[in-house]
Design a protein around this motif. Structure first.
Motif, PDB file in Angstrom:
ATOM      1  N   VAL A   2     -57.959  49.414 -33.412  1.00 25.64           N
ATOM      2  CA  VAL A   2     -58.928  48.925 -32.268  1.00 25.64           C
ATOM      3  C   VAL A   2     -59.816  47.666 -32.651  1.00 25.64           C
ATOM      4  N   VAL A   3     -60.465  47.834 -33.742  1.00 22.27           N
ATOM      5  CA  VAL A   3     -61.327  46.712 -33.945  1.00 22.27           C
ATOM      6  C   VAL A   3     -60.738  45.110 -34.249  1.00 22.27           C
ATOM      7  N   SER A   4     -59.381  45.374 -34.799  1.00 23.91           N
ATOM      8  CA  SER A   4     -58.481  44.159 -34.847  1.00 23.91           C
ATOM      9  C   SER A   4     -58.406  43.518 -33.254  1.00 23.91           C
ATOM     10  N   SER A  33     -67.047  47.126 -34.697  1.00 27.90           N
ATOM     11  CA  SER A  33     -66.574  48.064 -35.653  1.00 27.90           C
ATOM     12  C   SER A  33     -67.091  49.248 -35.577  1.00 27.90           C
ATOM     13  N   VAL A  34     -68.433  49.453 -35.301  1.00 30.79           N
ATOM     14  CA  VAL A  34     -68.820  50.812 -35.116  1.00 30.79           C
ATOM     15  C   VAL A  34     -68.209  51.777 -33.893  1.00 30.79           C
ATOM     16  N   LEU A  35     -68.310  50.979 -32.838  1.00 33.39           N
ATOM     17  CA  LEU A  35     -67.403  51.577 -31.647  1.00 33.39           C
ATOM     18  C   LEU A  35     -66.110  51.921 -31.927  1.00 33.39           C
ATOM     19  N   GLY A  36     -65.315  50.846 -32.526  1.00 29.91           N
ATOM     20  CA  GLY A  36     -64.135  51.150 -33.039  1.00 29.91           C
ATOM     21  C   GLY A  36     -63.849  52.602 -33.869  1.00 29.91           C
ATOM     22  N   CYS A  37     -64.738  52.730 -34.711  1.00 28.67           N
ATOM     23  CA  CYS A  37     -64.640  53.825 -35.422  1.00 28.67           C
ATOM     24  C   CYS A  37     -64.938  55.174 -34.631  1.00 28.67           C
ATOM     25  N   LEU A  87     -54.858  54.605 -25.040  1.00 30.76           N
ATOM     26  CA  LEU A  87     -53.664  53.635 -24.706  1.00 30.76           C
ATOM     27  C   LEU A  87     -54.377  52.475 -23.773  1.00 30.76           C
ATOM     28  N   ILE A  88     -55.192  53.022 -22.560  1.00 27.87           N
ATOM     29  CA  ILE A  88     -55.752  51.907 -21.628  1.00 27.87           C
ATOM     30  C   ILE A  88     -56.628  51.013 -22.731  1.00 27.87           C
ATOM     31  N   LEU A  89     -57.504  51.470 -23.424  1.00 30.88           N
ATOM     32  CA  LEU A  89     -58.399  50.815 -24.293  1.00 30.88           C
ATOM     33  C   LEU A  89     -57.894  49.986 -25.161  1.00 30.88           C
ATOM     34  N   THR A  90     -56.830  50.429 -25.855  1.00 40.37           N
ATOM     35  CA  THR A  90     -56.040  49.499 -26.560  1.00 40.37           C
ATOM     36  C   THR A  90     -54.540  49.797 -26.339  1.00 40.37           C
ATOM     37  N   PRO A  91     -53.799  48.904 -25.990  1.00 44.28           N
ATOM     38  CA  PRO A  91     -54.058  47.614 -25.664  1.00 44.28           C
ATOM     39  C   PRO A  91     -54.042  46.903 -24.250  1.00 44.28           C
ATOM     40  N   PHE A  92     -54.262  47.799 -23.237  1.00 45.85           N
ATOM     41  CA  PHE A  92     -53.980  47.407 -21.938  1.00 45.85           C
ATOM     42  C   PHE A  92     -55.170  46.524 -21.450  1.00 45.85           C
ATOM     43  N   ILE A  93     -56.277  47.064 -21.586  1.00 41.45           N
ATOM     44  CA  ILE A  93     -57.680  46.330 -21.252  1.00 41.45           C
ATOM     45  C   ILE A  93     -57.806  44.808 -21.942  1.00 41.45           C
TER      46      ILE A  93
END
Length: 284
Positions: free
Chosen positions: A46-48, A86-90, A133-139
């Motif tokens: 997610v962070v990447s 980074s924080v939100l990804g975790c 799935l929508i958060l990563t990678p569709f959006i």
């Protein structure tokens, strides 16, 4: 971005895939450790991905938004964006830690990571899986395409206007330093975001197909769907390897920082060896 991509390679490739196939580190199969690795793997992905979006947006602002450029394109803003992503990804990936249960228990020690049964049947887990799935990678996929289209449109328009003005004033086509800098920026932009789109495309299309065709959560190794799934994941991982290579090839400052990072431990070793020799000389 390069650090986040490196973390994906270390965690997903080495700690997950290589350890799953060859088991060089058995303790990684203990359920809490295994669950933590899967959580870190998802967070690194997610962070990447979102740092790629942030980079694309940063280039969009630098090229298309002159007024916002001075306020947004600063080191402080970059640090805030890096920390926030980074924080939100975790935080977003914490539920993945609780989506696994032990496969078996030996001497009261839980081993293995098996997806809990409720993950396949619970509406809450289904909603979270769709959200992930929508958060990563569709959006990110859509945002990168949008920012790239707007950036290219602005560059083409400004290039025509600037070329026309310089042609009238100089009467000839001389090299324009500003356009050369923009050309380098756009090459870097399209190298990173373009490779992301191409390498994630199979994964995106495959997941859309799986949900439209209502394919079961698990499928056999002989099923063509399995091969497609593994190919999409391989390309997905490959996308995290390309950014570092692109930075090395295109950015002089990045190459210098990378050399310094490699030389730093070597310099410490050399200093340590010299100090030991000096101590021995003093004793003698």
């Amino acid at each position: 971005m390069a650090v986040a991509d490196l973390m994906v390679v270390i965690i997903r490739v080495i700690l997950v895939w290589i350890n799953a196939m060859y088991s060089p580190w058995p303790f990684l199969h203990i359920t809490p450790v295994c669950s933590s690795i899967m959580f870190l793997s998802g967070a690194a992905f997610v962070v990447s991905v979102w740092l790629t979006v942030a980079f694309t947006f940063d280039r969009f602002v630098a090229i298309c938004c002159e007024k916002l450029k001075t306020k947004y394109c600063t080191e402080r803003t970059a640090a805030v964006v890096l920390g926030t992503v980074s924080v939100l990804g975790c935080l977003v990936n914490i539920p993945w830690y609780f989506s696994f249960e032990p496969e078996y228990i030996i001497d009261n020690v839980p081993w293995g990571c098996e997806t809990i049964l409720s993950f396949r049947s619970s509406p809450a887990w289904a909603a979270f899986d769709m959200f992930d799935l929508i958060l990563t990678p569709f959006i990110p996929f859509c945002l990168i395409l949008l920012f790239n289209i707007l950036t290219v449109r602005r560059i083409l328009m400004s290039s025509r206007v600037r070329s026309g003005l310089r042609g009238r004033s100089n009467g000839e086509n001389n090299k324009d330093p500003e356009m050369e800098n923009r050309k380098k920026s756009i090459i870097l932009l399209f190298s990173i975001s373009g490779s992301f789109i191409l390498l994630w495309l199979t994964y995106v299309v495959f997941n859309i197909y799986v949900r439209i065709a209502d394919i079961p959560f698990y499928y056999s190794y002989s099923d063509p769907v399995f091969l497609t799934d593994q190919t999409s994941k391989m390309l997905q991982l490959l996308s995290c390897c390309t950014n570092t290579c692109i930075y090395v090839l295109t950015q002089t400052k990045f190459r210098e920082e990378l050399k310094n990072a490699v030389k730093y431990p070597l310099n410490l070793i050399v200093k340590f060896v010299k100090s030991q020799k000096e101590l021995k000389g003093v004793k003698h």
